[in-house]
Scaffold this motif. Structure first.
Motif, mmCIF file in Angstrom:
data_model
loop_
_atom_site.group_PDB
_atom_site.id
_atom_site.type_symbol
_atom_site.label_atom_id
_atom_site.label_comp_id
_atom_site.label_asym_id
_atom_site.label_seq_id
_atom_site.Cartn_x
_atom_site.Cartn_y
_atom_site.Cartn_z
ATOM 1 N N PRO A 91 41.576 46.101 49.367
ATOM 2 C CA PRO A 91 41.986 47.508 49.249
ATOM 3 C C PRO A 91 40.807 48.484 49.230
ATOM 4 C CG PRO A 91 43.153 46.129 47.655
ATOM 5 C CD PRO A 91 42.048 45.291 48.229
ATOM 6 N N LEU A 92 39.594 47.975 48.971
ATOM 7 C CA LEU A 92 38.438 48.869 48.886
ATOM 8 C C LEU A 92 37.720 49.032 50.227
ATOM 9 C CD1 LEU A 92 37.021 47.738 45.426
ATOM 10 C CD2 LEU A 92 38.198 49.879 45.960
ATOM 11 N N CYS A 93 37.497 47.933 50.946
ATOM 12 C CA CYS A 93 36.787 48.046 52.235
ATOM 13 C C CYS A 93 37.730 47.930 53.426
ATOM 14 C CB CYS A 93 35.681 46.994 52.331
ATOM 15 S SG CYS A 93 36.285 45.288 52.489
ATOM 16 N N HIS A 94 38.986 47.523 53.161
ATOM 17 C CA HIS A 94 40.028 47.420 54.194
ATOM 18 C C HIS A 94 39.705 46.379 55.266
ATOM 19 C CE1 HIS A 94 41.585 50.989 52.267
ATOM 20 N NE2 HIS A 94 40.453 51.628 52.509
ATOM 21 N N LEU A 95 38.904 45.388 54.899
ATOM 22 C CA LEU A 95 38.578 44.275 55.787
ATOM 23 C C LEU A 95 39.074 42.975 55.165
ATOM 24 C CD1 LEU A 95 34.868 45.237 56.605
ATOM 25 C CD2 LEU A 95 36.808 45.369 58.185
ATOM 26 N N PRO A 96 39.212 41.910 55.978
ATOM 27 C CA PRO A 96 39.560 40.618 55.389
ATOM 28 C C PRO A 96 38.546 40.263 54.299
ATOM 29 C CG PRO A 96 39.812 40.508 57.756
ATOM 30 C CD PRO A 96 39.162 41.827 57.459
ATOM 31 N N ASP A 154 34.712 36.272 49.878
ATOM 32 C CA ASP A 154 34.667 35.777 48.494
ATOM 33 C C ASP A 154 35.694 36.515 47.626
ATOM 34 O OD1 ASP A 154 32.588 34.000 49.077
ATOM 35 O OD2 ASP A 154 31.071 35.538 48.711
ATOM 36 N N PRO A 155 36.981 36.373 47.933
ATOM 37 C CA PRO A 155 38.007 37.119 47.199
ATOM 38 C C PRO A 155 38.083 36.731 45.719
ATOM 39 C CG PRO A 155 39.007 35.446 48.606
ATOM 40 C CD PRO A 155 37.568 35.504 48.972
ATOM 41 N N VAL A 156 38.306 37.741 44.900
ATOM 42 C CA VAL A 156 38.549 37.529 43.465
ATOM 43 C C VAL A 156 39.882 38.178 43.124
ATOM 44 C CG1 VAL A 156 36.115 37.391 42.822
ATOM 45 C CG2 VAL A 156 37.250 39.625 42.865
ATOM 46 N N GLN A 157 40.495 37.677 42.054
ATOM 47 C CA GLN A 157 41.798 38.209 41.645
ATOM 48 C C GLN A 157 41.749 38.647 40.185
ATOM 49 O OE1 GLN A 157 45.140 35.439 41.484
ATOM 50 N NE2 GLN A 157 46.519 37.044 42.222
ATOM 51 N N ILE A 158 42.355 39.802 39.935
ATOM 52 C CA ILE A 158 42.534 40.259 38.554
ATOM 53 C C ILE A 158 43.841 39.640 38.078
ATOM 54 C CG2 ILE A 158 42.783 42.253 37.036
ATOM 55 C CD1 ILE A 158 41.372 43.922 39.213
ATOM 56 N N THR A 159 43.739 38.694 37.173
ATOM 57 C CA THR A 159 44.924 37.904 36.818
ATOM 58 C C THR A 159 45.982 38.705 36.071
ATOM 59 O OG1 THR A 159 43.789 37.135 34.816
ATOM 60 C CG2 THR A 159 43.625 35.750 36.783
ATOM 61 N N THR A 160 45.583 39.791 35.430
ATOM 62 C CA THR A 160 46.570 40.572 34.666
ATOM 63 C C THR A 160 47.523 41.340 35.568
ATOM 64 O OG1 THR A 160 44.902 42.313 34.493
ATOM 65 C CG2 THR A 160 45.148 40.820 32.608
ATOM 66 N N CYS A 161 47.051 41.722 36.765
ATOM 67 C CA CYS A 161 47.918 42.488 37.672
ATOM 68 C C CYS A 161 48.105 41.815 39.030
ATOM 69 C CB CYS A 161 47.375 43.903 37.869
ATOM 70 S SG CYS A 161 45.730 43.955 38.624
ATOM 71 N N GLY A 162 47.261 40.825 39.333
ATOM 72 C CA GLY A 162 47.418 40.076 40.580
ATOM 73 C C GLY A 162 46.718 40.670 41.791
ATOM 74 N N HIS A 163 46.059 41.811 41.647
ATOM 75 C CA HIS A 163 45.398 42.428 42.796
ATOM 76 C C HIS A 163 44.107 41.675 43.148
ATOM 77 C CE1 HIS A 163 47.822 46.107 41.574
ATOM 78 N NE2 HIS A 163 48.229 45.790 42.794
ATOM 79 N N ARG A 164 43.835 41.643 44.444
ATOM 80 C CA ARG A 164 42.670 40.909 44.948
ATOM 81 C C ARG A 164 41.711 41.868 45.659
ATOM 82 N NH1 ARG A 164 47.212 37.780 46.309
ATOM 83 N NH2 ARG A 164 47.247 35.661 45.418
#
Length: 208
Positions: A19-24, A27-37
């Motif tokens: 959602p920040l750079c709009h590219l694939p 090294d994806p990370v996930q915020i477990t409290t809300c599920g956003h990556r």
């Protein structure tokens, strides 16, 4: 680094996009409290500004709740991409994980001339460059047999002592350049010499 800037051969899924750079995501990370990556780097840069909240839903963020998303990472890196030089003519297509290995041998990858002539060209053109264009390619003088770089050869040509040349006075004599100076001064029939009587200069073959 931000998201992957490769040209994907497969369809890019919306869930892969950061959602920040709009590219694939890289090294994806996930915020477990809300599920956003997010890309790990993108999220770290966002948080470095002192805003400790999820960039998507603005909920308070706890560093302890951020984890690498290995499943998403595997899904993305096993997707097929095109060679970075596909617009130049490379038709390679394979997984993201194999791209760097391919680029190390891709004939369209720009490389520096190994002779340090400052040329940057594709591997496809390298052999032709080394044989016909490189200013530091090795060549051999056809007259004396010396080997030297092409840039030195440009200065050597026209001065090689072993080259056969005609007398500059147009007397018709031909000799090795190393003998030319002595011939011009002492042997040439067209050299100028002073008249023993008046001192004026005349061609040698016109004097009695």
């Amino acid at each position: 680094m931000p998201g992957l800037q490769h040209t994907f051969a497969d369809r890019v899924r919306r869930r892969w996009l950061c959602p920040l750079c709009h590219l694939p995501m890289n090294d994806p990370v996930q915020i477990t409290t809300c599920g956003h990556r997010f890309c790990d780097t993108c999220l770290q840069e966002f948080l470095s500004e002192g805003v400790f909240e999820c960039p998507e839903d603005k909920l308070a963020l706890d560093y302890a709740k951020i984890y690498p998303d290995e499943d998403m990472h595997e899904e993305i890196i096993n997707t097929k991409v095109r060679c970075s030089h596909w617009t130049d003519g490379c038709y390679w297509v394979d997984k993201v994980t194999r791209l760097q290995d391919h680029l190390r041998t891709c004939k369209y990858t720009p490389v520096q001339c190994p002779n340090d002539c400052s040329a940057l060209l594709t591997r496809l053109r390298l052999d032709d460059h080394l044989e016909h264009e490189c200013s530091r390619r090795q060549c051999k003088c056809e007259f004396c047999g010396m080997r030297m770089s092409w840039e030195r050869m440009e200065h050597h040509e026209g001065s090689c002592p072993q080259e056969s040349v005609y007398c500059e006075n147009k007397c018709g004599a031909r000799m090795l350049r190393r003998f030319l100076s002595n011939h011009t001064l002492n042997e040439c029939a067209k050299r100028t010499v002073p008249c023993p009587h008046c001192g004026k200069q005349f061609l040698y073959d016109t004097l009695p």
